[in-house]
Write a protein that holds these residues in place. Structure first.
Motif, PDB file in Angstrom:
ATOM      1  N   CYS A 101      -4.172   7.353 -11.880  1.00  0.00           N
ATOM      2  CA  CYS A 101      -3.360   7.407 -10.654  1.00  0.00           C
ATOM      3  C   CYS A 101      -4.235   7.346  -9.413  1.00  0.00           C
ATOM      4  O   CYS A 101      -3.862   6.711  -8.413  1.00  0.00           O
ATOM      5  N   THR A 102      -5.400   7.955  -9.475  1.00  0.00           N
ATOM      6  CA  THR A 102      -6.353   7.865  -8.364  1.00  0.00           C
ATOM      7  C   THR A 102      -6.804   6.419  -8.178  1.00  0.00           C
ATOM      8  O   THR A 102      -6.880   5.921  -7.046  1.00  0.00           O
ATOM      9  N   GLY A 103      -7.077   5.741  -9.290  1.00  0.00           N
ATOM     10  CA  GLY A 103      -7.440   4.325  -9.229  1.00  0.00           C
ATOM     11  C   GLY A 103      -6.334   3.489  -8.597  1.00  0.00           C
ATOM     12  O   GLY A 103      -6.602   2.574  -7.808  1.00  0.00           O
ATOM     13  N   MET A 104      -5.081   3.813  -8.939  1.00  0.00           N
ATOM     14  CA  MET A 104      -3.950   3.112  -8.332  1.00  0.00           C
ATOM     15  C   MET A 104      -3.926   3.311  -6.823  1.00  0.00           C
ATOM     16  O   MET A 104      -3.672   2.374  -6.061  1.00  0.00           O
ATOM     17  N   GLY A 105      -4.189   4.527  -6.394  1.00  0.00           N
ATOM     18  CA  GLY A 105      -4.238   4.816  -4.959  1.00  0.00           C
ATOM     19  C   GLY A 105      -5.342   4.048  -4.261  1.00  0.00           C
ATOM     20  O   GLY A 105      -5.166   3.560  -3.143  1.00  0.00           O
ATOM     21  N   ILE A 106      -6.478   3.900  -4.930  1.00  0.00           N
ATOM     22  CA  ILE A 106      -7.596   3.128  -4.370  1.00  0.00           C
ATOM     23  C   ILE A 106      -7.205   1.660  -4.224  1.00  0.00           C
ATOM     24  O   ILE A 106      -7.461   1.034  -3.195  1.00  0.00           O
ATOM     25  N   VAL A 107      -6.566   1.104  -5.266  1.00  0.00           N
ATOM     26  CA  VAL A 107      -6.118  -0.293  -5.218  1.00  0.00           C
ATOM     27  C   VAL A 107      -5.147  -0.505  -4.059  1.00  0.00           C
ATOM     28  O   VAL A 107      -5.213  -1.507  -3.351  1.00  0.00           O
ATOM     29  N   ALA A 108      -4.248   0.448  -3.864  1.00  0.00           N
ATOM     30  CA  ALA A 108      -3.242   0.324  -2.806  1.00  0.00           C
ATOM     31  C   ALA A 108      -3.854   0.439  -1.409  1.00  0.00           C
ATOM     32  O   ALA A 108      -3.393  -0.203  -0.472  1.00  0.00           O
ATOM     33  N   THR A 109      -4.883   1.242  -1.287  1.00  0.00           N
ATOM     34  CA  THR A 109      -5.462   1.524   0.022  1.00  0.00           C
ATOM     35  C   THR A 109      -6.474   0.477   0.461  1.00  0.00           C
ATOM     36  O   THR A 109      -6.547   0.132   1.642  1.00  0.00           O
ATOM     37  N   PHE A 110      -7.271  -0.035  -0.471  1.00  0.00           N
ATOM     38  CA  PHE A 110      -8.324  -1.004  -0.153  1.00  0.00           C
ATOM     39  C   PHE A 110      -7.897  -2.381  -0.650  1.00  0.00           C
ATOM     40  O   PHE A 110      -7.962  -2.659  -1.844  1.00  0.00           O
ATOM     41  N   GLY A 146       0.814  -1.219   0.000  1.00  0.00           N
ATOM     42  CA  GLY A 146       0.000   0.000   0.000  1.00  0.00           C
ATOM     43  C   GLY A 146       0.841   1.259   0.000  1.00  0.00           C
ATOM     44  O   GLY A 146       0.595   2.183  -0.776  1.00  0.00           O
ATOM     45  N   PHE A 147       1.857   1.296   0.848  1.00  0.00           N
ATOM     46  CA  PHE A 147       2.728   2.477   0.926  1.00  0.00           C
ATOM     47  C   PHE A 147       3.442   2.718  -0.403  1.00  0.00           C
ATOM     48  O   PHE A 147       3.432   3.822  -0.939  1.00  0.00           O
ATOM     49  N   MET A 148       4.057   1.655  -0.932  1.00  0.00           N
ATOM     50  CA  MET A 148       4.869   1.828  -2.142  1.00  0.00           C
ATOM     51  C   MET A 148       4.016   2.136  -3.373  1.00  0.00           C
ATOM     52  O   MET A 148       4.407   2.942  -4.224  1.00  0.00           O
ATOM     53  N   ILE A 149       2.828   1.531  -3.488  1.00  0.00           N
ATOM     54  CA  ILE A 149       1.966   1.810  -4.643  1.00  0.00           C
ATOM     55  C   ILE A 149       1.389   3.218  -4.554  1.00  0.00           C
ATOM     56  O   ILE A 149       1.214   3.894  -5.575  1.00  0.00           O
ATOM     57  N   ASN A 150       1.111   3.713  -3.343  1.00  0.00           N
ATOM     58  CA  ASN A 150       0.667   5.106  -3.217  1.00  0.00           C
ATOM     59  C   ASN A 150       1.765   6.080  -3.649  1.00  0.00           C
ATOM     60  O   ASN A 150       1.480   7.093  -4.294  1.00  0.00           O
ATOM     61  N   ILE A 151       3.017   5.779  -3.327  1.00  0.00           N
ATOM     62  CA  ILE A 151       4.139   6.601  -3.800  1.00  0.00           C
ATOM     63  C   ILE A 151       4.230   6.518  -5.327  1.00  0.00           C
ATOM     64  O   ILE A 151       4.458   7.520  -6.007  1.00  0.00           O
ATOM     65  N   SER A 152       4.012   5.312  -5.884  1.00  0.00           N
ATOM     66  CA  SER A 152       4.005   5.148  -7.344  1.00  0.00           C
ATOM     67  C   SER A 152       2.923   6.007  -7.992  1.00  0.00           C
ATOM     68  O   SER A 152       3.145   6.613  -9.044  1.00  0.00           O
ATOM     69  N   ALA A 153       1.742   6.044  -7.365  1.00  0.00           N
ATOM     70  CA  ALA A 153       0.652   6.867  -7.894  1.00  0.00           C
ATOM     71  C   ALA A 153       1.053   8.342  -7.896  1.00  0.00           C
ATOM     72  O   ALA A 153       0.802   9.074  -8.868  1.00  0.00           O
ATOM     73  N   LEU A 154       1.699   8.785  -6.834  1.00  0.00           N
ATOM     74  CA  LEU A 154       2.178  10.175  -6.761  1.00  0.00           C
ATOM     75  C   LEU A 154       3.230  10.444  -7.847  1.00  0.00           C
ATOM     76  O   LEU A 154       3.182  11.478  -8.529  1.00  0.00           O
ATOM     77  N   LEU A 155       4.167   9.528  -8.017  1.00  0.00           N
ATOM     78  CA  LEU A 155       5.175   9.687  -9.065  1.00  0.00           C
ATOM     79  C   LEU A 155       4.533   9.680 -10.451  1.00  0.00           C
ATOM     80  O   LEU A 155       4.983  10.379 -11.363  1.00  0.00           O
ATOM     81  N   GLY A 156       3.462   8.893 -10.607  1.00  0.00           N
ATOM     82  CA  GLY A 156       2.713   8.892 -11.868  1.00  0.00           C
ATOM     83  C   GLY A 156       2.095  10.256 -12.145  1.00  0.00           C
ATOM     84  O   GLY A 156       2.151  10.760 -13.275  1.00  0.00           O
TER      85      GLY A 156
END
Length: 197
Positions: free
Chosen positions: A104-113, A57-67
């Motif tokens: 990128c928002t979708g990526m953040g959702i995947v990482a969080t839930f 979750g942490f790393m994919i949220n950072i990936s979404a931000l970098l995206g």
């Protein structure tokens, strides 16, 4: 000019490196903890159980931000190039950016839930991430062709379009097979009955 700014090219490279590390590290932890089988597990399965779920979750949220940062740099680059040679409408460039930001928002959702904690939200996030991603790279491929030969070579455009085509083709079976599966748990034992919904 923006494309000559030092450090700009390092952001997409960081995005790819960080995202790859996110998948590899969460996979390694999940395998070492015995949470998934080592042979080709589903990506979300490697980020479902603690401790790998926190890392994933942490790393994919950072990936979404970098995206988001990468897409914004691409948007600014096209706007700057477009000042000297009007090859694309500014509204098309903005539309492409908005689609990318949705992904990128979708990526953040995947990482969080996590997949098993809130499956419907996880699945919607994955659909938004992958669907928007396919549309974004297709739009960027079209913009690249429009900017030829001044800002891109045809070789680069063909590579981008090939990646877009492969992504579009891969998206179709993803939707078909994902709609056929109802995940309620990762581990199955022989003889266990499957709940039907």
């Amino acid at each position: 000019m923006l494309c000559c700014m030092p450090g700009v090219a390092f952001v997409p490279a960081l995005l790819v490196s960080w995202s790859s590390a996110a998948f590899i590290i969460s996979y390694a932890i999940a395998v070492l903890e015995g949470h998934v089988e080592p042979l080709v597990p589903y990506i979300s399965d490697t980020g479902t159980k603690p401790p790998e779920s926190g890392v994933f979750g942490f790393m994919i949220n950072i990936s979404a931000l970098l995206g988001v940062i990468t897409m914004y740099i691409r948007y600014l680059l096209i706007e700057k190039q477009n000042e000297s040679s009007r090859f694309v409408k500014s509204s098309c460039n903005m539309f492409s950016l908005c689609i990318g930001l949705m992904g990128c928002t979708g990526m953040g959702i995947v990482a969080t839930f996590q997949e098993l904690a809130v499956p419907s939200v996880h699945d919607i996030g994955a659909l938004v991430a992958f669907g928007s991603g396919v549309v974004y790279i297709t739009l960027q491929s079209i913009i690249s062709y429009k900017s030829c030969p001044q800002w891109n070579t045809y070789f680069v455009c063909h590579i981008r379009m090939a990646i877009s085509a492969i992504s579009c083709i891969a998206f179709i079976p993803m939707i078909v097979f994902a709609s056929q599966v109802s995940m309620t748990k990762i581990d199955w034992t022989p003889g266990e009955k499957v709940k039907s919904y």
